[in-house]
Design an enzyme around this catalytic site. Structure first.
Site, PDB file in Angstrom:
ATOM      1  N   ALA A 159     -17.091  29.126 -14.609  1.00 33.29           N
ATOM      2  CA  ALA A 159     -16.723  30.578 -15.275  1.00 33.29           C
ATOM      3  C   ALA A 159     -17.909  31.732 -14.882  1.00 33.29           C
ATOM      4  O   ALA A 159     -17.096  32.853 -14.498  1.00 33.29           O
ATOM      5  CB  ALA A 159     -17.050  30.539 -16.789  1.00 33.29           C
ATOM      6  N   ASN A 186     -20.976  21.727 -15.322  1.00 30.19           N
ATOM      7  CA  ASN A 186     -20.084  20.584 -15.434  1.00 30.19           C
ATOM      8  C   ASN A 186     -18.887  20.718 -14.820  1.00 30.19           C
ATOM      9  O   ASN A 186     -17.960  19.711 -14.339  1.00 30.19           O
ATOM     10  CB  ASN A 186     -19.538  20.553 -17.146  1.00 30.19           C
ATOM     11  CG  ASN A 186     -20.307  20.083 -17.802  1.00 30.19           C
ATOM     12  OD1 ASN A 186     -21.170  19.201 -17.451  1.00 30.19           O
ATOM     13  ND2 ASN A 186     -20.342  20.244 -19.024  1.00 30.19           N
ATOM     14  N   GLY A 191     -12.895  16.074 -12.670  1.00 40.22           N
ATOM     15  CA  GLY A 191     -11.773  15.691 -11.718  1.00 40.22           C
ATOM     16  C   GLY A 191     -11.231  16.508 -10.980  1.00 40.22           C
ATOM     17  O   GLY A 191     -10.419  16.269 -10.051  1.00 40.22           O
ATOM     18  N   GLY A 192     -11.347  17.841 -11.179  1.00 36.87           N
ATOM     19  CA  GLY A 192     -11.071  18.977 -10.226  1.00 36.87           C
ATOM     20  C   GLY A 192      -9.542  19.490 -10.752  1.00 36.87           C
ATOM     21  O   GLY A 192      -9.090  20.556  -9.969  1.00 36.87           O
ATOM     22  N   ASP A 374     -27.195  26.513 -24.818  1.00 39.87           N
ATOM     23  CA  ASP A 374     -28.491  27.580 -25.201  1.00 39.87           C
ATOM     24  C   ASP A 374     -27.652  28.817 -25.260  1.00 39.87           C
ATOM     25  O   ASP A 374     -28.148  29.893 -25.842  1.00 39.87           O
ATOM     26  CB  ASP A 374     -28.996  27.701 -23.705  1.00 39.87           C
ATOM     27  CG  ASP A 374     -29.633  26.402 -23.056  1.00 39.87           C
ATOM     28  OD1 ASP A 374     -29.516  25.431 -23.939  1.00 39.87           O
ATOM     29  OD2 ASP A 374     -30.449  26.424 -22.122  1.00 39.87           O
ATOM     30  N   ARG A 433      -5.913  13.564 -25.883  1.00 36.55           N
ATOM     31  CA  ARG A 433      -7.194  13.045 -25.706  1.00 36.55           C
ATOM     32  C   ARG A 433      -7.943  12.578 -27.022  1.00 36.55           C
ATOM     33  O   ARG A 433      -8.590  11.436 -27.068  1.00 36.55           O
ATOM     34  CB  ARG A 433      -8.169  14.052 -25.013  1.00 36.55           C
ATOM     35  CG  ARG A 433      -7.908  14.251 -23.558  1.00 36.55           C
ATOM     36  CD  ARG A 433      -8.752  15.389 -22.722  1.00 36.55           C
ATOM     37  NE  ARG A 433      -8.449  15.272 -21.519  1.00 36.55           N
ATOM     38  CZ  ARG A 433      -8.936  16.098 -20.376  1.00 36.55           C
ATOM     39  NH1 ARG A 433      -9.939  16.712 -20.855  1.00 36.55           N
ATOM     40  NH2 ARG A 433      -8.849  15.880 -19.365  1.00 36.55           N
ATOM     41  N   ALA A 597      -9.269  23.364 -18.756  1.00 39.64           N
ATOM     42  CA  ALA A 597     -10.821  23.623 -18.790  1.00 39.64           C
ATOM     43  C   ALA A 597     -10.980  24.447 -17.429  1.00 39.64           C
ATOM     44  O   ALA A 597     -11.713  25.574 -17.555  1.00 39.64           O
ATOM     45  CB  ALA A 597     -11.665  22.584 -18.730  1.00 39.64           C
ATOM     46  N   LEU A 598     -10.738  23.903 -16.151  1.00 38.55           N
ATOM     47  CA  LEU A 598     -10.732  24.639 -14.976  1.00 38.55           C
ATOM     48  C   LEU A 598      -9.989  25.885 -14.980  1.00 38.55           C
ATOM     49  O   LEU A 598     -10.559  26.934 -14.577  1.00 38.55           O
ATOM     50  CB  LEU A 598     -10.384  23.738 -13.926  1.00 38.55           C
ATOM     51  CG  LEU A 598     -11.469  22.558 -13.459  1.00 38.55           C
ATOM     52  CD1 LEU A 598     -11.057  21.984 -12.214  1.00 38.55           C
ATOM     53  CD2 LEU A 598     -12.886  22.978 -13.395  1.00 38.55           C
TER      54      LEU A 598
HETATM   55  P1  ADP Z   1     -18.163  26.703 -17.660  1.00 36.29           P
HETATM   56  O1  ADP Z   1     -17.161  25.483 -17.417  1.00 36.29           O
HETATM   57  O2  ADP Z   1     -18.048  27.218 -18.881  1.00 36.29           O
HETATM   58  O3  ADP Z   1     -18.259  27.529 -16.519  1.00 36.29           O
HETATM   59  P2  ADP Z   1     -20.561  24.741 -16.654  1.00 36.29           P
HETATM   60  O4  ADP Z   1     -20.835  23.728 -17.531  1.00 36.29           O
HETATM   61  O5  ADP Z   1     -19.630  24.530 -15.498  1.00 36.29           O
HETATM   62  O6  ADP Z   1     -19.500  25.955 -17.820  1.00 36.29           O
HETATM   63  O7  ADP Z   1     -21.513  25.791 -16.193  1.00 36.29           O
HETATM   64  C1  ADP Z   1     -22.308  26.252 -17.292  1.00 36.29           C
HETATM   65  C2  ADP Z   1     -23.751  26.745 -16.242  1.00 36.29           C
HETATM   66  O8  ADP Z   1     -24.842  27.299 -17.138  1.00 36.29           O
HETATM   67  C3  ADP Z   1     -24.251  25.427 -15.771  1.00 36.29           C
HETATM   68  O9  ADP Z   1     -24.762  25.490 -14.498  1.00 36.29           O
HETATM   69  C4  ADP Z   1     -25.757  25.197 -16.629  1.00 36.29           C
HETATM   70  O10 ADP Z   1     -26.858  24.785 -15.829  1.00 36.29           O
HETATM   71  C5  ADP Z   1     -26.171  26.772 -17.012  1.00 36.29           C
HETATM   72  N1  ADP Z   1     -26.972  27.164 -17.967  1.00 36.29           N
HETATM   73  C6  ADP Z   1     -26.913  26.583 -19.203  1.00 36.29           C
HETATM   74  N2  ADP Z   1     -27.826  26.827 -19.859  1.00 36.29           N
HETATM   75  C7  ADP Z   1     -28.409  27.969 -19.196  1.00 36.29           C
HETATM   76  C8  ADP Z   1     -29.516  28.757 -19.355  1.00 36.29           C
HETATM   77  N3  ADP Z   1     -30.164  28.795 -20.474  1.00 36.29           N
HETATM   78  N4  ADP Z   1     -30.078  29.652 -18.193  1.00 36.29           N
HETATM   79  C9  ADP Z   1     -29.495  29.647 -17.119  1.00 36.29           C
HETATM   80  N5  ADP Z   1     -28.254  28.724 -17.101  1.00 36.29           N
HETATM   81  C10 ADP Z   1     -27.826  27.984 -17.922  1.00 36.29           C
END
Ligand code: ADP
Length: 617
Positions: A159, A186, A191-192, A374, A433, A597-598
Site C-alpha cells: 500500500a 508482508n 503468494g502474489g 505500530d 479461510r 489483500a494485494l
Molecule cells: P500493506 O499490505 O498494508 O502494504 P505490508 O505489510 O506489506 O502492509 O507493509 C507494511 C510496511 O510497513 C512494512 O514494510 C513494515 O516494515 C513497515 N512498518 C511497520 N511499522 C513501521 C514503522 N513504525 N515505521 C516505519 N515502517 C513501518
C-alpha cells in the site's frame, strides 16, 4: 528442526587431511582444542530452515572464521540480500552478536544459528560460543535529522509503495520511511495472487465472473461486516489496479486461478514468484523517476499534529538510534500494515470476538517480524477510530516450523484436498479461510496434509507460488512424493486404506471434470479447472505437504472513508492523515477473501496517494 550436514567439500578435506589427523566436522572436546586455539580447523556445514531451507558452510582456523558460504533460495528483496551481507558482517566482526535484520529475522536467525552450529561442530566450547555471541558491532549514533517533503508515506509495503508512486505521478516529492532495510513488508511474502475482474471480458465470461459477483462474495464472505462502499470501491477499481501495475511494467502470466479462500477463479497470477513482481516494479519506477526518497531502517514512532489538529509529519528513530523528523506540506499516508506479529495486541483483539481458540505465541504467523501494529497505535494516539480489531484471519497453510507460506505446494483450490492424521478430509477445501482453519484446530495435533497429484507438477521442476520446485521441497524433506497413494500414506504417517478411500471418494466428485452445481458432503463445489486438467487425484506421482494454522491478516484497524481519510472517534476526518492497506479496518469484515489483500494495497494505496497529494494545510 536442525539438521547437521557434512558436505562433499568436507569429505574431500577429511580424506586429504586424514594422515595429519586433523578432525573435520567432528566435535572434539573443547579442552583438547583450546590449548592450540578454540576451533579445530576445517570446513563445517549446517542446514537450517530460513524462509526456505538454507545451508551454511563455515571454514575456520584455530581461532577465527576464514570463510562463510550460504546456499539459499531466500526471497529476492527480503532474505536474499541478508544471505549475502550477514556472512560478511560476521567475518568482519569475528563475532555473532549481530541483531537479526528487521524484516528478515527468519533468514538472519537461520544464518546465525547455522554459523553457531558449525562453530560447535568445530569444537567450540560453550564459553567460546557465549563470547562470540556477546561480541556486537559498535554503533555510532548519527546526528538527528529533519526533512521536509510534499507527501510523506509511512511503511514501504504494497500500500505504501502504491501511494508513493501515485503521489509522485501527481507531481509530488515523496519521502517513504520504512522500519526495515528494504521495501516489501508482508506483501512481498504473499503468494502474489491479486483478485480482479475485467468486467465483460472474455475471460470473465469464461469463468462466469463479474465485478458484481466479486463485490457480493467479498461482502458475504466477511459476514456482511465489511463497509459495502469500501468493498464496492475495492472490486470496481481492482482491474484498473492491474492495468496500472502493467503500465508500470509488471508482468502477469494471464493465468486466472482460485487462490485458497478466494471462492472463485479470479486471482491474477504475477509472472514473478511471491509478491516480488510488485516490488521489482516499484523499484524500477524509483530507478527511472526522481522525487521519491526512501528512508530505510527508520522506525516511525509518533505522528506530529499542529495546533489545528492536522497531522503534519512523523517523528522516527533512525538506524543508529538518532531522531529523524519528517514534515509534509501535503498529506501523510499511514501504510504500516497489520499487527499479526504483535502477540499481545492480537490476543487482546481476539478477546473481543473469541473467533479463535488462542492467538498466543504458540500460533506462528506468515508475517514479517516488523508487522507489529505500530501504525494502529500511532493513529489511535491522534484520535483515530479503530474498527473491528477482533477480526483476525488465520490460514491453514503455515509451514510447521516457521508458520510461513513457503513450502506450500498447492497452486489452485481445484487440484488438492486436505487430510488429517487419520487420512480423512475434514472440511470444504474450496471454502472460507476462517472455516477451513477453525476446522483444522479440531484435528489431531492441529495439523493436516495437502494431497495432490502430478497434474500441477508434471515434471516436478515447475515452481509453486513461492518460487520453489516440488523436487527441491521433496529433497529438503518439506514435501513428500510417492508413486502410489499407499506409499505416500506411509511417508506421512496416515493409514493407507483411509487415504486411498478418501481420495477415491473425492475423485467420484471430480469425474468428468464438470459437475456443475454438485457438491460433496462438505459442500465443496470447486473441483476441476476450466480445461478439465485437474480431473481428480489419480495421476502419480502423488504429493503431500504438512501444514498448520498460522496468523495471516488482521482485518481490524484504522477507520477510513472512501478517500482514505482517517476518521476519528467522533466520526470526523483527521486533517492531513490518510491510510491504506492492512493498517485500515472494516473493509473485509470477519473474513478476507484470498487474493483481496494485494488488490486492497493497490486500490487503496492509489486512492491514499491521490488524496494526500490533493490535500494542503
Ligand atoms: P500493506 O499490505 O498494508 O502494504 P505490508 O505489510 O506489506 O502492509 O507493509 C507494511 C510496511 O510497513 C512494512 O514494510 C513494515 O516494515 C513497515 N512498518 C511497520 N511499522 C513501521 C514503522 N513504525 N515505521 C516505519 N515502517 C513501518
Amino acid at each position: 528442526m536442525k539438521k547437521t550436514m557434512r558436505r562433499l567439500l568436507c569429505l574431500v578435506l577429511c580424506a586429504a587431511m586424514a594422515l595429519s589427523a586433523v578432525a573435520c566436522g567432528s566435535a572434539p572436546s573443547s579442552s583438547a582444542s583450546s590449548a592450540a586455539g578454540v576451533f579445530t580447523p576445517g570446513t563445517y556445514s549446517s542446514t537450517q530452515t530460513g524462509m526456505h531451507e538454507l545451508t551454511v558452510t563455515v571454514t575456520v582456523d584455530a581461532n577465527a572464521i576464514t570463510d562463510i558460504q550460504v546456499e539459499h533460495q531466500e526471497t529476492e528483496g527480503v532474505g536474499a540480500p541478508i544471505a549475502e551481507s550477514l556472512p560478511a558482517q560476521i567475518m568482519e566482526l569475528q563475532g555473532l552478536g549481530i541483531d537479526a535484520v528487521a524484516g528478515a529475522t527468519i533468514t538472519s536467525n537461520a544464518i546465525l544459528e547455522g554459523v553457531t552450529d558449525c562453530l560447535k561442530q568445530a569444537g567450540a566450547s560453550d564459553e567460546t560460543i557465549a563470547a562470540w555471541q556477546a561480541k556486537s558491532p559498535e554503533v555510532v549514533k548519527e546526528e538527528d535529522a529533519e526533512y521536509t517533503t510534499d507527501v510523506l508515506v509511512i511503511g514501504a509495503g504494497g500500500a505504501g509503495m502504491a501511494a508513493a508512486v501515485t503521489a509522485n505521478q501527481a507531481g509530488k516529492n515523496v519521502i517513504v520511511v520504512e522500519k526495515t532495510g528494504a521495501m516489501g513488508g508482508n506483501t512481498i511474502l504473499s503468494g502474489g495472487a491479486m483478485n480482479a475482474v475485467d468486467d465483460g471480458s472474455e475471460v470473465a465470461a469464461e469463468h462466469e465472473d463479474s465485478v458484481a459477483l466479486h463485490i457480493q462474495q467479498t461482502y458475504e464472505g466477511g459476514d456482511e461486516q465489511g463497509d459495502l462502499e469500501l468493498v464496492t470501491i475495492l472490486c470496481e477499481q481492482a482491474w484498473d489496479g492491474v492495468e496500472w501495475m502493467k503500465e508500470l511494467g509488471m508482468e502477469f502470466t494471464g493465468v486466472v486461478f482460485t487462490v485458497t479462500g478466494g471462492l472463485w477463479p479470479r486471482a491474477q497470477q504475477p509472472a514473478d514468484p511471491e509478491g516480488t513482481g510488485f516490488f521489482k516494479t516499484y523499484q524500477n519506477y524509483l530507478d527511472n523517476n526522481e522525487g521519491i526518497t526512501m528512508l530505510y531502517n527508520t522506525t516511525a514512532n509518533e505522528l506530529l499534529v499542529d495546533e489545528n489538529g492536522a497531522v503534519t509529519g512523523v517523528k522516527c528513530t533512525g538506524a543508529t538510534g538518532n531522531t529523524v523528523t519528517v514534515t509534509a506540506t501535503n498529506g501523510v499516508v499511514l501504510a504500516t500494515g497489520g499487527l499479526a506479529r504483535n502477540v499481545e495486541m492480537r490476543v487482546a483483539a481476539n478477546e473481543e470476538t473469541k473467533l479463535w481458540p488462542t492467538l498466543d505465541e504458540s500460533i506462528p504467523s506468515t508475517n514479517a517480524s516488523g508487522i507489529t501494529g505500530d501504525g494502529i497505535v500511532m493513529a489511535e494516539a491522534v484520535g483515530a477510530n479503530l474498527v473491528q480489531m477482533g477480526n483476525i484471519q488465520l490460514l491453514p497453510l503455515g509451514d510447521p516450523e516457521t508458520g510461513s507460506l513457503s513450502g506450500n505446494i498447492e497452486h489452485s483450490v481445484e487440484s488438492r484436498i486436505f487430510v488429517n492424521e487419520q487420512g480423512e478430509r475434514f472440511v470444504n477445501e474450496g471454502g472460507r479461510r476462517d472455516e477451513m482453519t477453525l476446522a483444522l484446530f479440531e484435528q489431531t495435533n492441529t495439523t493436516m496434509f495437502i494431497i495432490m497429484d502430478s497434474d500441477t507438477y508434471p515434471t516436478g521442476d515447475e515452481l509453486n507460488n513461492f518460487g520453489e520446485t516440488i523436487n527441491d521441497l521433496v529433497a529438503a524433506g518439506r514435501a513428500y512424493k510417492a508413486d502410489t497413494l499407499e506409499e505416500l500414506a506411509e511417508q506421512i504417517g496416515v493409514p493407507a486404506d483411509a487415504l486411498v478411500a478418501t481420495v477415491e471418494e473425492y475423485n467420484r466428485y471430480c469425474k468428468g471434470g464438470d459437475l456443475e452445481g454438485q457438491t460433496d458432503s462438505f459442500g465443496r463445489t470447486l473441483f476441476s479447472d476450466v480445461e478439465g486438467v485437474n480431473d481428480g487425484i489419480n495421476d502419480g506421482p502423488f504429493y503431500a505437504a504438512e501444514r498448520v494454522p498460522t496468523v495471516h491478516h488482521t482485518m481490524g484497524g484504522v477507520q477510513i472513508d472512501t478517500e482514505c481519510h482517517v476518521i476519528n472517534t467522533d466520526g470526523e476526518i483527521i486533517p492531513g492523515l490518510f491510510a491504506a492497506g492492512e493498517v485500515t479496518g472494516g473493509i473485509h469484515g470477519t473474513n478476507r477473501l484470498g487474493g483481496n489483500a494485494l488488490t486492497d494495497t493497490v486500490v487503496f494505496g492509489r486512492i491514499a496517494g491521490t488524496s494526500a497529494s490533493e490535500y494542503t494545510r
